[in-house]
Structures are given as C-alpha cells and as structure tokens.
Write a protein that holds these residues in place. Sequence first.
Motif, PDB file in Angstrom:
ATOM      1  N   ASP A 117     101.703  -3.530 -80.277  1.00 22.67           N
ATOM      2  CA  ASP A 117     101.902  -4.740 -80.901  1.00 22.67           C
ATOM      3  C   ASP A 117     101.004  -5.468 -82.033  1.00 22.67           C
ATOM      4  O   ASP A 117     100.556  -5.367 -83.005  1.00 22.67           O
ATOM      5  N   SER A 118      99.894  -5.303 -81.019  1.00 23.07           N
ATOM      6  CA  SER A 118      98.732  -6.095 -81.083  1.00 23.07           C
ATOM      7  C   SER A 118      97.771  -5.175 -81.966  1.00 23.07           C
ATOM      8  O   SER A 118      96.662  -5.290 -83.037  1.00 23.07           O
ATOM      9  N   LEU A 119      97.392  -4.155 -81.442  1.00 27.63           N
ATOM     10  CA  LEU A 119      96.658  -3.241 -82.113  1.00 27.63           C
ATOM     11  C   LEU A 119      97.114  -1.855 -81.743  1.00 27.63           C
ATOM     12  O   LEU A 119      95.479  -1.351 -83.383  1.00 27.63           O
ATOM     13  N   LEU A 120      97.721  -0.991 -82.074  1.00 33.71           N
ATOM     14  CA  LEU A 120      97.582   0.009 -82.154  1.00 33.71           C
ATOM     15  C   LEU A 120      98.885   0.253 -83.545  1.00 33.71           C
ATOM     16  O   LEU A 120      98.186   0.499 -84.588  1.00 33.71           O
ATOM     17  N   THR A 121      99.314  -0.264 -83.531  1.00 33.25           N
ATOM     18  CA  THR A 121     100.362  -0.305 -84.910  1.00 33.25           C
ATOM     19  C   THR A 121     100.015  -0.827 -85.946  1.00 33.25           C
ATOM     20  O   THR A 121      99.543   0.149 -86.856  1.00 33.25           O
ATOM     21  N   PRO A 122      99.124  -2.176 -85.880  1.00 35.02           N
ATOM     22  CA  PRO A 122      98.535  -2.508 -87.229  1.00 35.02           C
ATOM     23  C   PRO A 122      97.067  -1.556 -87.450  1.00 35.02           C
ATOM     24  O   PRO A 122      97.058  -1.657 -88.559  1.00 35.02           O
ATOM     25  N   GLN A 123      96.896  -0.902 -86.655  1.00 33.59           N
ATOM     26  CA  GLN A 123      95.399  -0.082 -87.250  1.00 33.59           C
ATOM     27  C   GLN A 123      95.752   2.155 -87.687  1.00 33.59           C
ATOM     28  O   GLN A 123      95.065   2.646 -87.788  1.00 33.59           O
ATOM     29  N   VAL A 175      87.098  -7.815 -83.696  1.00 37.49           N
ATOM     30  CA  VAL A 175      88.449  -6.884 -83.002  1.00 37.49           C
ATOM     31  C   VAL A 175      87.929  -5.936 -83.475  1.00 37.49           C
ATOM     32  O   VAL A 175      86.568  -4.758 -83.386  1.00 37.49           O
ATOM     33  N   LEU A 176      89.227  -5.171 -82.219  1.00 38.36           N
ATOM     34  CA  LEU A 176      88.632  -4.373 -81.472  1.00 38.36           C
ATOM     35  C   LEU A 176      89.040  -3.228 -82.413  1.00 38.36           C
ATOM     36  O   LEU A 176      90.754  -2.636 -82.760  1.00 38.36           O
ATOM     37  N   THR A 177      87.892  -2.664 -83.094  1.00 40.95           N
ATOM     38  CA  THR A 177      89.040  -1.199 -84.494  1.00 40.95           C
ATOM     39  C   THR A 177      88.902   0.158 -83.576  1.00 40.95           C
ATOM     40  O   THR A 177      88.030   0.912 -82.957  1.00 40.95           O
ATOM     41  N   LEU A 178      90.009   1.022 -83.905  1.00 42.39           N
ATOM     42  CA  LEU A 178      90.771   1.875 -83.264  1.00 42.39           C
ATOM     43  C   LEU A 178      90.930   3.109 -84.806  1.00 42.39           C
ATOM     44  O   LEU A 178      91.489   2.829 -85.389  1.00 42.39           O
ATOM     45  N   THR A 179      90.545   4.169 -84.199  1.00 39.31           N
ATOM     46  CA  THR A 179      91.096   5.148 -84.557  1.00 39.31           C
ATOM     47  C   THR A 179      92.366   5.830 -84.513  1.00 39.31           C
ATOM     48  O   THR A 179      92.388   5.813 -83.336  1.00 39.31           O
ATOM     49  N   ASP A 180      92.778   6.807 -85.458  1.00 34.08           N
ATOM     50  CA  ASP A 180      94.233   7.763 -84.839  1.00 34.08           C
ATOM     51  C   ASP A 180      94.018   8.024 -83.844  1.00 34.08           C
ATOM     52  O   ASP A 180      94.658   8.332 -82.724  1.00 34.08           O
ATOM     53  N   ALA A 181      92.497   9.308 -83.774  1.00 37.89           N
ATOM     54  CA  ALA A 181      92.572   9.704 -82.295  1.00 37.89           C
ATOM     55  C   ALA A 181      92.091   9.148 -81.187  1.00 37.89           C
ATOM     56  O   ALA A 181      92.335   9.058 -79.979  1.00 37.89           O
ATOM     57  N   GLN A 182      91.646   7.866 -81.613  1.00 43.23           N
ATOM     58  CA  GLN A 182      91.630   6.567 -80.109  1.00 43.23           C
ATOM     59  C   GLN A 182      93.041   6.474 -79.919  1.00 43.23           C
ATOM     60  O   GLN A 182      92.816   6.090 -78.515  1.00 43.23           O
ATOM     61  N   ILE A 183      93.772   6.143 -81.066  1.00 47.50           N
ATOM     62  CA  ILE A 183      94.918   5.433 -80.702  1.00 47.50           C
ATOM     63  C   ILE A 183      95.268   7.002 -79.602  1.00 47.50           C
ATOM     64  O   ILE A 183      96.767   6.454 -79.132  1.00 47.50           O
ATOM     65  N   ALA A 184      95.448   7.574 -80.201  1.00 51.91           N
ATOM     66  CA  ALA A 184      96.432   9.155 -79.365  1.00 51.91           C
ATOM     67  C   ALA A 184      95.579   9.176 -77.885  1.00 51.91           C
ATOM     68  O   ALA A 184      97.181   9.238 -76.730  1.00 51.91           O
ATOM     69  N   ARG A 185      94.452   8.660 -77.345  1.00 47.91           N
ATOM     70  CA  ARG A 185      93.997   9.042 -76.331  1.00 47.91           C
ATOM     71  C   ARG A 185      94.805   7.802 -75.450  1.00 47.91           C
ATOM     72  O   ARG A 185      94.892   7.254 -74.453  1.00 47.91           O
ATOM     73  N   VAL A 186      94.866   6.359 -76.439  1.00 47.68           N
ATOM     74  CA  VAL A 186      95.251   5.073 -75.486  1.00 47.68           C
ATOM     75  C   VAL A 186      96.866   5.215 -75.124  1.00 47.68           C
ATOM     76  O   VAL A 186      97.167   5.402 -74.059  1.00 47.68           O
ATOM     77  N   LEU A 187      97.742   6.033 -76.275  1.00 45.48           N
ATOM     78  CA  LEU A 187      98.949   6.682 -75.966  1.00 45.48           C
ATOM     79  C   LEU A 187      99.366   7.712 -74.653  1.00 45.48           C
ATOM     80  O   LEU A 187     100.000   7.347 -74.070  1.00 45.48           O
ATOM     81  N   GLN A 188      97.941   8.663 -74.880  1.00 42.66           N
ATOM     82  CA  GLN A 188      98.128   9.580 -73.237  1.00 42.66           C
ATOM     83  C   GLN A 188      97.736   8.446 -71.893  1.00 42.66           C
ATOM     84  O   GLN A 188      98.711   8.786 -71.212  1.00 42.66           O
ATOM     85  N   VAL A 189      96.664   7.094 -71.946  1.00 43.36           N
ATOM     86  CA  VAL A 189      95.971   6.992 -71.035  1.00 43.36           C
ATOM     87  C   VAL A 189      97.787   6.410 -70.408  1.00 43.36           C
ATOM     88  O   VAL A 189      97.641   6.475 -69.234  1.00 43.36           O
ATOM     89  N   ALA A 190      98.603   5.765 -71.208  1.00 37.63           N
ATOM     90  CA  ALA A 190      99.204   4.441 -71.159  1.00 37.63           C
ATOM     91  C   ALA A 190     100.318   5.485 -70.129  1.00 37.63           C
ATOM     92  O   ALA A 190     100.491   5.320 -69.136  1.00 37.63           O
ATOM     93  N   ASN A 191     100.951   6.524 -71.360  1.00 37.63           N
ATOM     94  CA  ASN A 191     101.816   7.530 -69.972  1.00 37.63           C
ATOM     95  C   ASN A 191     100.990   8.161 -68.671  1.00 37.63           C
ATOM     96  O   ASN A 191     102.581   8.256 -67.521  1.00 37.63           O
ATOM     97  N   GLU A 192     100.022   8.615 -68.744  1.00 37.09           N
ATOM     98  CA  GLU A 192      99.670   8.667 -66.907  1.00 37.09           C
ATOM     99  C   GLU A 192      99.345   8.059 -66.503  1.00 37.09           C
ATOM    100  O   GLU A 192      99.569   8.490 -64.952  1.00 37.09           O
ATOM    101  N   GLY A 193      99.535   6.724 -67.148  1.00 37.81           N
ATOM    102  CA  GLY A 193      99.217   5.837 -65.312  1.00 37.81           C
ATOM    103  C   GLY A 193     100.623   5.722 -64.957  1.00 37.81           C
ATOM    104  O   GLY A 193     101.139   5.132 -64.094  1.00 37.81           O
ATOM    105  N   GLU A 194     102.047   5.601 -65.757  1.00 44.28           N
ATOM    106  CA  GLU A 194     103.213   6.129 -65.476  1.00 44.28           C
ATOM    107  C   GLU A 194     103.124   6.861 -64.596  1.00 44.28           C
ATOM    108  O   GLU A 194     103.894   6.685 -63.474  1.00 44.28           O
ATOM    109  N   VAL A 195     103.198   7.843 -64.715  1.00 46.63           N
ATOM    110  CA  VAL A 195     103.114   9.155 -64.454  1.00 46.63           C
ATOM    111  C   VAL A 195     102.371   8.507 -62.981  1.00 46.63           C
ATOM    112  O   VAL A 195     103.045   9.070 -61.240  1.00 46.63           O
ATOM    113  N   MET A 196     101.255   8.104 -62.383  1.00 47.67           N
ATOM    114  CA  MET A 196     100.441   8.403 -61.087  1.00 47.67           C
ATOM    115  C   MET A 196     101.168   6.928 -60.304  1.00 47.67           C
ATOM    116  O   MET A 196     101.759   6.974 -59.264  1.00 47.67           O
TER     117      MET A 196
END
Length: 205
Positions: free
Chosen positions: A162-168, A47-68
């Motif tokens: 759905d599978s990693l961020l919301t549950p953690q 199981v990939l364990t993520l902190t709130d700070a790491q979840i925040a970075r995943v959200l940033q990267v997702a938005n950055e990718g769409e803008v790119m």
Amino acid sequence: MRLAGYWLGAVLAGAMVLGGSACGADADDKDTNPPPGLQTVADAGTVLTLTDAQIARVLQVANEGEVMLGNFGAPLATDPAVRDFNTAMVTEHTAARQRLDAFLQSQGITPEDSPLSLQLQAEVQQMMEILQGPEAPQGAAFDLALMSAQLNAHARTAFIGDSLLTPQVTLPAMAQELQTQRQQVQIHIQEAEALQTRLLPIPPP
C-alpha cells in the motif's frame, strides 16, 4: 515468556497497521505506521524509490517467505486449523509466485534486488531462526508463535504494497498483478488474525 512477548508485540503492531489499511485493498489510508523493523529500509525522511523490476523482486520474496514459513510450520503444528492454514499458504503462495514469474517472463522483466527485498529476506530468516531456536515454543505455544509470525509477515506485505509498491509501479499490467496479490494477502490476514485470536491464552480474571 520472552518469546511469547516478542510475538505478541509483533502481532499487536501488525494489527495496528491493519486497523488503517486492512479494510481496503485500494489503500486510501496512507497515514498508518509500519510494522516493527520496516523503518530500517530507508533513513528517516528518505523515500525509498523502486523500479518495476525491484517491485517484482519484492513480490517474489514475499511469496517465498510465506512458502518457507508454511513448509516449516505445517508439519509441527498441533492445531488442525493452524496446520491447514500453513499448508494452504504453501499451495497458494507457490501458485502466486508461479503466476508472477510467468507474467514477468511475458513482459520481459528481470527482477532486481533492492534494500527492501534483502531486508524482507533477512526478516523471514530471523523468524525461522527464532521458531527453530533453543528457546522455541512447543505444542500450543508453537501454534501461537507460528500464527503470530504469519500475521506479522502478511501485515508487512500489506503495508509495503500500500505504501511503497502501488504508488510507484509504472507498468499497468504490473499494477494489476500487484492488486491481485494484495487482495489475496488481505484474505490471508483475516484468516490468520482469526486463528491467532483464538489461540491467545485467556488472561486470568
């Protein structure tokens, strides 16, 4: 043809994920398979364990990718609807990123990279290299490849949310921001899927 086959396979894989998770941002279904490539974020059974700070970075990267993707694709698209969609992705994901950054600042959260955020960055770069490479399609074929990339990228974001961020996620306000972004992604998935379906070539009888 190899390029078209690659993107079509990616889109179909993404559509399989959407079949289980797209109908609900509440993510009641957890038994869906990840889009291609996502399995590498953790070893099988780990199981990939993520902190709130790491979840925040995943959200940033997702938005950055769409803008790119949108910034690159909109000027090259030949279909007006494809061009408009990618322009909208730049506008909406820039706004989402700005809202997220303001929220993180207000909460005193400093985003942190994780294997997941680094992988997502690498995957967007790979998409960009293919779209800009020597075998990159042109014209209508480019429109199809671009929308396939958009659909696959959004399907990844939906699955990860759905599978990693919301549950953690632990901070209630962060959970609300995550839900807001997930709902926006769902709208984009539906729009991208409709466009991609229209662009697919009709097979001969």
